[in-house]
Design a protein around this motif. Structure first.
Motif, short mmCIF file in Angstrom:
data_model
loop_
_atom_site.label_atom_id
_atom_site.label_comp_id
_atom_site.label_asym_id
_atom_site.label_seq_id
_atom_site.Cartn_x
_atom_site.Cartn_y
_atom_site.Cartn_z
N LYS A 5 0.84 -1.19 0.00
CA LYS A 5 0.00 0.00 0.00
C LYS A 5 0.87 1.24 0.00
O LYS A 5 2.10 1.13 0.07
CB LYS A 5 -0.92 -0.01 1.23
CG LYS A 5 -0.16 0.03 2.56
CD LYS A 5 -1.05 -0.10 3.79
CE LYS A 5 -2.01 1.00 3.98
NZ LYS A 5 -1.60 2.23 4.59
N ILE A 6 0.25 2.41 -0.05
CA ILE A 6 1.01 3.64 0.09
C ILE A 6 0.95 4.10 1.54
O ILE A 6 0.00 3.79 2.26
CB ILE A 6 0.53 4.75 -0.87
CG1 ILE A 6 -0.93 5.09 -0.62
CG2 ILE A 6 0.77 4.38 -2.31
CD1 ILE A 6 -1.40 6.34 -1.34
N THR A 7 1.96 4.85 1.94
CA THR A 7 1.98 5.36 3.31
C THR A 7 0.89 6.41 3.47
O THR A 7 0.75 7.31 2.65
CB THR A 7 3.35 5.99 3.65
OG1 THR A 7 3.73 6.87 2.60
CG2 THR A 7 4.41 4.95 3.84
N GLN A 8 0.13 6.24 4.54
CA GLN A 8 -0.99 7.16 4.79
C GLN A 8 -0.98 7.76 6.18
O GLN A 8 -1.66 8.74 6.42
CB GLN A 8 -2.31 6.41 4.58
CG GLN A 8 -2.50 5.95 3.15
CD GLN A 8 -3.73 5.09 2.97
OE1 GLN A 8 -3.92 4.11 3.69
NE2 GLN A 8 -4.57 5.48 2.03
N PRO A 54 2.96 14.55 -3.83
CA PRO A 54 1.60 14.07 -4.03
C PRO A 54 1.49 12.56 -4.26
O PRO A 54 0.39 12.02 -4.35
CB PRO A 54 1.15 14.82 -5.29
CG PRO A 54 2.39 14.94 -6.10
CD PRO A 54 3.51 15.12 -5.09
N PHE A 55 2.63 11.87 -4.37
CA PHE A 55 2.61 10.42 -4.60
C PHE A 55 3.17 9.73 -3.37
O PHE A 55 4.31 9.96 -2.99
CB PHE A 55 3.43 10.04 -5.83
CG PHE A 55 2.95 10.70 -7.09
CD1 PHE A 55 1.84 10.20 -7.76
CD2 PHE A 55 3.57 11.82 -7.59
CE1 PHE A 55 1.38 10.80 -8.92
CE2 PHE A 55 3.13 12.42 -8.76
CZ PHE A 55 2.02 11.92 -9.42
N GLY A 56 2.38 8.85 -2.76
CA GLY A 56 2.80 8.18 -1.55
C GLY A 56 3.88 7.15 -1.77
O GLY A 56 3.98 6.54 -2.84
N HIS A 57 4.71 6.97 -0.74
CA HIS A 57 5.70 5.91 -0.76
C HIS A 57 4.98 4.57 -0.71
O HIS A 57 3.93 4.43 -0.08
CB HIS A 57 6.63 6.02 0.46
CG HIS A 57 7.24 7.37 0.64
ND1 HIS A 57 7.98 8.00 -0.33
CD2 HIS A 57 7.22 8.23 1.69
CE1 HIS A 57 8.39 9.18 0.12
NE2 HIS A 57 7.94 9.33 1.35
N VAL A 58 5.54 3.56 -1.35
CA VAL A 58 4.96 2.22 -1.31
C VAL A 58 5.61 1.46 -0.16
O VAL A 58 6.84 1.48 0.00
CB VAL A 58 5.17 1.49 -2.65
CG1 VAL A 58 4.72 0.04 -2.55
CG2 VAL A 58 4.41 2.21 -3.76
N ILE A 59 4.79 0.79 0.62
CA ILE A 59 5.29 -0.01 1.74
C ILE A 59 4.67 -1.40 1.68
O ILE A 59 3.61 -1.60 1.07
CB ILE A 59 4.99 0.64 3.11
CG1 ILE A 59 3.49 0.89 3.30
CG2 ILE A 59 5.80 1.91 3.29
CD1 ILE A 59 3.10 1.39 4.69
N ALA A 60 5.34 -2.32 2.34
CA ALA A 60 4.78 -3.64 2.61
C ALA A 60 4.64 -3.74 4.12
O ALA A 60 5.58 -3.41 4.86
CB ALA A 60 5.70 -4.74 2.08
N LYS A 61 3.46 -4.16 4.55
CA LYS A 61 3.21 -4.29 5.99
C LYS A 61 2.87 -5.73 6.31
O LYS A 61 2.15 -6.40 5.57
CB LYS A 61 2.06 -3.38 6.42
CG LYS A 61 2.40 -1.91 6.41
CD LYS A 61 1.24 -1.05 6.87
CE LYS A 61 1.12 -1.05 8.37
NZ LYS A 61 0.10 -0.10 8.85
N ASN A 62 3.37 -6.18 7.45
CA ASN A 62 3.00 -7.46 8.02
C ASN A 62 2.26 -7.10 9.31
O ASN A 62 2.89 -6.67 10.27
CB ASN A 62 4.23 -8.30 8.30
CG ASN A 62 3.89 -9.67 8.83
OD1 ASN A 62 2.72 -10.02 8.97
ND2 ASN A 62 4.91 -10.45 9.13
#
Length: 185
Positions: A5-8, A54-62
């Motif tokens: 997802k993107i960082t929010q 305006p573009f969020g960083h992409v992250i992977a979350k567990n």
């Protein structure tokens, strides 16, 4: 199961900083850096937050933990991080397919990092798949710079489909590799 997802939230941005700190070249041994790879830039919270718009960083979350990230850095941020200024100077004079790169529609991956517990499990590919999906309608290329000593990162980028477009030495004597991936539709 990982969620891409993107960082929010501020907590997600802090998770990026925490992972970054654990993998920063100045925080790990030479042996670990050679074996596992490393990141070369330390961001502060405010800069990371500004880069997220305006573009969020992409992250992977567990669950709630950030276990990987790929940072978005637009060209208008090129003077914000001193260690990256030489990269942008190189990009401005680099020719790609008979066009100056500075005239092409690209963004920079400001850094990519995968937690040790998730390496070798396709997370790097998952980050870039998500990044490509989110950015291909806005940009034609993504570009990043890799410390030439970080062979693990260079290999991962080449395996994903990036191509080396330039090698250079910065004024401080460090060797760098710039890679590019075409993402347009």
């Amino acid at each position: 199961m990982l969620e891409y997802k993107i960082t929010q939230t501020d907590d997600e941005l802090q998770g990026v900083l925490d992972l970054q700190k654990r993998n920063f070249l100045g925080s790990i041994s030479v042996e670990e850096a050679e074996k596992e790879g490393f990141v070369t830039v330390e961001h502060d919270f405010e800069l990371l937050k500004r880069m997220n718009d305006p573009f969020g960083h992409v992250i992977a979350k567990n669950a709630e933990e950030v276990v990987a990230y790929a940072l978005v850095m637009l060209q208008n941020m090129k003077l914000e991080i001193p260690v990256l200024v030489p990269m942008f100077q190189q990009l401005d004079k680099t020719v790609y397919k008979q066009s100056l790169l500075k005239n092409l529609n690209y963004f920079v991956i400001g850094q990519i990092c995968v937690d040790k517990s998730c390496r070798g499990k396709g997370v790097f590919r998952g980050l870039y798949d998500e990044m490509t999906k989110r950015m291909k309608d806005h940009f034609d290329f993504m570009v990043t710079e890799i410390d030439a000593r970080n062979q693990r990162s260079i290999n991962a980028h080449l395996n994903y489909g990036f191509e080396i477009i330039k090698k250079f030495s910065s004024d401080d004597g460090k060797d760098w590799v710039i890679v590019l991936l075409e993402i347009k539709n």
